[in-house]
Design an enzyme around this catalytic site. Sequence first.
Site, mmCIF file in Angstrom:
data_model
loop_
_atom_site.group_PDB
_atom_site.id
_atom_site.type_symbol
_atom_site.label_atom_id
_atom_site.label_comp_id
_atom_site.label_asym_id
_atom_site.label_seq_id
_atom_site.Cartn_x
_atom_site.Cartn_y
_atom_site.Cartn_z
ATOM 1 N N HIS A 1 0.868 -1.183 0.000
ATOM 2 C CA HIS A 1 0.000 0.000 0.000
ATOM 3 C C HIS A 1 0.905 1.232 0.000
ATOM 4 O O HIS A 1 1.379 1.660 1.046
ATOM 5 C CB HIS A 1 -0.879 -0.037 1.256
ATOM 6 C CG HIS A 1 -1.897 1.056 1.328
ATOM 7 N ND1 HIS A 1 -3.252 0.815 1.366
ATOM 8 C CD2 HIS A 1 -1.772 2.401 1.400
ATOM 9 C CE1 HIS A 1 -3.915 1.952 1.456
ATOM 10 N NE2 HIS A 1 -3.024 2.939 1.479
ATOM 11 N N CYS B 1 -4.062 10.362 4.649
ATOM 12 C CA CYS B 1 -4.321 9.849 5.995
ATOM 13 C C CYS B 1 -4.658 11.022 6.887
ATOM 14 O O CYS B 1 -3.839 11.930 7.051
ATOM 15 C CB CYS B 1 -3.105 9.097 6.546
ATOM 16 S SG CYS B 1 -3.372 8.494 8.233
#
Length: 307
Positions: free
Chosen positions: A213, A246
């Site tokens: 990822h 994020c």
Amino acid sequence: MVVPAPDLPARVRIHEVGARDGLQNEKSTVSTEVKAEFIRRLADAGLTTVEATSFVHPRWVPQLADAEQLFPLVRDLPGVHLPVLVPNGRGLDRALALDATRVAVFASATESFAKANLNRTVDESLAVFAPVVARAKDEGAHVRGYLSMCFGDPWEGEVPLHQVVRVCRALMDMGCDELSLGDTIGVATPGHVLELLSLLNEEGVRTDVIGVHFHDTYGQALANTLAALQHGVTTVDASAGGLGGCPFAKSATGNLATEDLVWMLQGLGIDSGVDLGSLTATSVWMAEQLGRPSPSRTVRALSHKDQ
């Protein structure tokens, strides 16, 4: 032009995270119906794993507060796995009540991010996840273990490889079916990726249970992905249109764009089952819903050609 390279897998499974990891980082909240349509369009483009939502408390991720309303709208899509994120036992209860069959827990390789994201130490968070994973497995669910900050941390800097391997091993030992190695702030480079994958193999973590990822903060996501493919990894996380980042690490920028990944895979002759034209159209549509252009280079290039 398709020019295969040696020692690469014949097929790669793309774990599409745009509807969850992508949209959770948006400043505005996308409507439930738009999210459902996004997931349907991703499935129509050939993606067979589409992460649908997250059963976290709305206070932490308000963009995904509609998980109970969204999941029933998409859970019956034929031939598509729809994993959901569950942070604790309560989140698992909510997911199982809606007949979710694939769940994911989200750990950290560093203490600083564990505190910022989970408000616990690394070991405390693992202690929370252990009964969640055990119960999910008892219920017949497939469990993915995400691990953030595998290559660098905005507070701690370089992350020792043995520290990453320890948490990976703990997630596997508690019963996770697969791991996703997260380059949360996008600082990895190919040699670093190969070193971590090799060390994981040495410690008994098989390559076939590992996904990668990558974030594209420094433009390294595709290079890092290619290194992982050369090592034998066949599961790659990506986000349609390059959505996401994020919310708990401000230096994290967008995910690897699924279109950029598919373009590379096609050029290498690697099958992903994804129709690039359909996927690009989906990302253009979602960019219109968000009111801004897609950051994906492939989306921009192919969209320009169509004009």
